[in-house]
Design an enzyme around this catalytic site. Structure first.
Site, PDB file in Angstrom:
ATOM      1  N   GLU A  49       6.745  21.098   4.779  1.00 16.70           N
ATOM      2  CA  GLU A  49       5.731  20.196   5.302  1.00 16.70           C
ATOM      3  C   GLU A  49       5.110  19.465   4.122  1.00 16.70           C
ATOM      4  O   GLU A  49       4.530  20.085   3.231  1.00 16.70           O
ATOM      5  CB  GLU A  49       4.657  20.968   6.071  1.00 16.70           C
ATOM      6  CG  GLU A  49       5.170  21.456   7.419  1.00 16.70           C
ATOM      7  CD  GLU A  49       4.123  22.218   8.229  1.00 16.70           C
ATOM      8  OE1 GLU A  49       4.440  22.570   9.382  1.00 16.70           O
ATOM      9  OE2 GLU A  49       3.012  22.475   7.715  1.00 16.70           O
ATOM     10  N   ASP A  60      -9.079  19.736   7.409  1.00 19.41           N
ATOM     11  CA  ASP A  60      -8.656  20.530   6.257  1.00 19.41           C
ATOM     12  C   ASP A  60      -9.822  21.169   5.522  1.00 19.41           C
ATOM     13  O   ASP A  60     -10.900  20.583   5.412  1.00 19.41           O
ATOM     14  CB  ASP A  60      -7.851  19.661   5.292  1.00 19.41           C
ATOM     15  CG  ASP A  60      -6.456  19.402   5.815  1.00 19.41           C
ATOM     16  OD1 ASP A  60      -5.705  20.390   5.977  1.00 19.41           O
ATOM     17  OD2 ASP A  60      -6.127  18.241   6.092  1.00 19.41           O
ATOM     18  N   TYR A 173       3.629  24.238  16.161  1.00 20.07           N
ATOM     19  CA  TYR A 173       2.790  24.776  15.090  1.00 20.07           C
ATOM     20  C   TYR A 173       1.619  25.487  15.733  1.00 20.07           C
ATOM     21  O   TYR A 173       0.768  24.855  16.366  1.00 20.07           O
ATOM     22  CB  TYR A 173       2.306  23.619  14.214  1.00 20.07           C
ATOM     23  CG  TYR A 173       1.617  24.024  12.920  1.00 20.07           C
ATOM     24  CD1 TYR A 173       0.484  24.834  12.926  1.00 20.07           C
ATOM     25  CD2 TYR A 173       2.087  23.563  11.690  1.00 20.07           C
ATOM     26  CE1 TYR A 173      -0.152  25.191  11.739  1.00 20.07           C
ATOM     27  CE2 TYR A 173       1.447  23.906  10.498  1.00 20.07           C
ATOM     28  CZ  TYR A 173       0.338  24.713  10.539  1.00 20.07           C
ATOM     29  OH  TYR A 173      -0.310  25.057   9.373  1.00 20.07           O
TER      30      TYR A 173
END
Lengths: 270, 410
Positions: A49, A60, A173
């Site tokens: 990734e 994040d 995911y």
């Protein structure tokens, strides 16, 4: 079948759990990217990734935020990222590459993004801020042959989960906890139950990310997942590297124990 | 990828927006990480069940009257109008609200919602500190814990508001990532929310963010336009010819515009921050000089470079210094229902002084942009024409900024 499907088929055949490292493109330095990608493969990466830096990485944690900031300071942009994938492909035509990032840089790139990315050898795109309700805007990417990787989270309720499981292509995911990337919590039993549900409902293999930091964590996840993503724990170490030799050593140091843990685990029953 | 840009056909009824997915035409939506979809759904459901709940509404109404001080008057600025010439300039006096701006209309609503949802902790982002102060205020009023995220750079620039929030019992957390300003504070508040969804309510300060925020913040601010429309009919027997308001994220503007959306004869004009001029690149005019993109959970006009990276904005007024704008404004722009213009730092400063000396009102630097635009619009009108501007906040907070700009040490 694109490279992602081929890779997961091969993993199933050899009864191994996949290892998916995440790195931010251009961090710690733009000139290292291609070398870094090859080093990841050599250390056991089954799929990579590649993070596309964004100025406002809302999902994040601090480690990947800072990596993104450093990359942007080094003038990394989408054209450079695609160029690095193209160069990587000159020597590696089998390891799948998934770009992971936010929607705005993809949209501003323009209508040719899907075509250009596929031509450079990108296999999939994981758009963090594009939940399933909004994925119509990603249709041109799918038409260009890219998989648009979907996310599922602990907070995803059952009917959405079913829809996500049904629509997932390439792999799914699973975000292991409600938080940002890189947080230090891993509740394996809870994750296991959710991932088992997902695997029962989906054709696509399930990768687990957010919070995997070491071989023990990876081994525990490998009991029930098709692949394990290692992001912040790797990016944090890479940030310290001053030259190519230390970068390669770092990749080996971080990934080798994980690779070891995953390749002897006999995989997970299909 | 599809380019979503104007023109969009003008709808018959603007009150059908947003649709159930939070879209205003192509704009709006929920562009957030999967983890946030569940808390957003919970919020949407809670809001939809409470917006028509009599207990919720009456408590909110009581607070707006007795705590905020509503209704705010409409004031005819007679000396200003005479001095600049043209039509009459009227101000909706949101500067007279408790805490000195329209922001509290929204924080009262959201804090009440938080309490009805059983949340004990509220978080907020702030740029200049006005929304932070308004959040800290209602948190104190309702006995909720309050954490405010603020860019480290903004904290230096707005030390008094930081202290004000602390006096009100809030914790102010500096944000060191990115440009260390409002947009980064918003990112950080989202990260907090995603990690503490069980007990935490996130009070967004403007009509941006993912659905249902643009709708909800609009609804809470729409009291401004509802009152203004009624006051116009009662006091002047007619609607204004044109209404105007300043736009950063766009909450005070949508608050004023909303009640007038279907009154097609009323012109709507939003005044963005041109900063040092659009051409200089140092501005915050997302609608005038940005492009359609995705930021902070919604599709709207954003200021970004050719790689899609959000770029630094500039305005003399910290409250307008934001690289996005509420998606409903993007929609109003593309349908042609509202017009958007940009007012420079210098024009805003000039309007500040003009209002101070002709009417004895110190407008916030944000609102000074609307004052400047109102003066321009009045000039286009005959003597019996009416321009109504939202005086969204008072300027006491800006006194030291203005002194510094003019080289005066206090």
């Amino acid at each position: 079948m694109n490279r992602i499907e081929q890779r997961f088929a091969k993993l199933r055949e050899s009864r191994c759990t996949g290892l998916i490292p995440f790195v931010t493109a251009g961090d710690p330095l733009p000139e290292y990217v291609v070398t870094l990608l090859h080093a990841l493969v050599k250390a056991g990466a089954d799929l990579i990734e590649l993070g596309v830096p964004f100025s406002d990485p809302m999902a994040d944690g601090p480690v990947i935020q800072h990596a993104s900031e450093r990359a942007l300071q080094h003038k990394v942009d989408m054209h450079k990222v695609l160029g690095w994938v193209r160069t990587f492909r000159e020597q590696d035509d089998t390891t799948p590459i998934v770009l992971m990032g936010y929607l705005n840089p993809i949209e501003i790139y323009g209508a040719d993004f899907g075509r250009d990315a596929a031509a450079c050898g990108v296999d999939g795109v994981l758009v963090v801020d594009c939940p399933i309700e909004e994925t119509a805007v990603l249709q041109p990417l799918r038409e260009a042959g890219l998989h648009t990787i979907l996310l599922a989270a602990p907070t995803t309720e059952a009917s959405r989960l079913a829809r996500i499981a049904r629509d997932a292509r390439g792999y799914l995911y699973y975000v292991s906890f409600a938080g940002v990337t890189g947080a230090k919590r891993l509740q394996v039993e809870t994750i296991a139950n959710r991932v088992r549900q997902l695997r029962a409902q989906s054709q696509a293999p399930v990768a687990v990310g957010f919070g995997v930091r070491d071989a023990d964590g990876a081994r525990a996840i490998a009991e029930f997942a098709d692949a394990v993503v290692i992001g912040s724990a790797l990016v944090e170490q890479l940030a310290e590297c001053q030259d190519i030799a230390s970068l390669q050593a770092c990749v080996k140091r971080v990934l080798a124990p994980l690779h070891q843990a995953l390749s002897h685990n006999n995989g997970v029953a299909p | 990828m599809q380019k979503l840009n104007y023109p969009i056909e003008m709808p018959d009824d603007f009150y059908q927006f947003p649709d159930r997915d939070g879209r205003f035409g192509p704009y709006g939506g929920s562009y957030v990480a999967e983890t946030l979809m569940a808390p957003l759904a919970e919020l949407k459901q809670a809001y939809q069940s409470l917006r028509d709940d009599p207990a919720f509404q009456s408590e909110m109404q009581r607070d707006l009257w007795h705590y905020v001080g509503r209704p705010s008057p409409i004031y005819f600025a007679e000396r200003l109008s005479r001095q600049v010439g043209g039509g009459r300039i009227l101000f909706k006096r949101e500067d007279l609200n408790h805490t000195g701006a329209h922001k509290i209309n929204n924080t009262i609503g959201q804090a009440l919602l938080a309490r009805f949802m059983g949340k004990t902790r509220i978080i907020a982002e702030t740029g200049a500190g006005q929304h932070g102060v308004a959040s800290a205020t209602v948190a104190a009023r309702m006995g909720l814990q309050c954490v405010v995220y603020m860019g480290a750079l903004d904290m230096e620039r707005q030390a008094i508001n930081v202290y004000r929030m602390k006096l009100l019992g809030a914790e102010v957390v500096p944000v060191h990532s990115g440009s260390k300003t409002l947009k980064d504070a918003l990112n950080e508040a989202m990260r907090d929310w995603v990690t503490h969804v069980a007990d935490t309510f996130y009070i967004i300060g403007t009509v941006a963010g993912p659905h249902p925020y643009p709708m909800m913040v609009r609804d809470f601010n729409a009291v401004v336009g509802r009152e203004a429309r009624r006051q116009m009919l009662e006091d002047y027997g007619r609607l204004p010819d044109v209404i105007t308001a300043c736009i950063g994220g766009g909450s005070n503007a949508i608050g004023l515009f909303h009640a007038f959306l279907n009154d097609r004869e009323v012109r709507l004009v939003g005044a963005e921050a041109a900063g040092e001029g659009i051409a200089s690149g140092h501005h915050a005019a997302s609608l005038c000089a940005g492009r359609p993109g995705v930021l902070h959970g919604n599709r709207t006009y954003v200021i970004c470079d050719d790689d899609g990276q959000i770029t630094e904005t500039h305005s003399i007024s910290a409250g307008l210094d934001y690289p996005g704008v509420g998606p409903e404004h993007a929609f109003l722009k593309d349908t042609g229902r509202a017009e958007y213009v940009a007012i420079s730092d210098d024009e805003a400063l000039e309007a500040f002084h003009l209002l101070a000396t002709t009417e004895g009102i110190l407008p916030a630097l944000e609102s000074s942009h609307a004052v400047a635009q109102a003066v321009k619009l009045a000039g286009e009108l005959p003597a019996d024409g009416i321009v109504l501007a939202n005086l969204s906040g008072r300027g006491d907070k800006d006194v030291s900024t203005i002194a510094a700009l003019e080289g005066i040490s206090l």
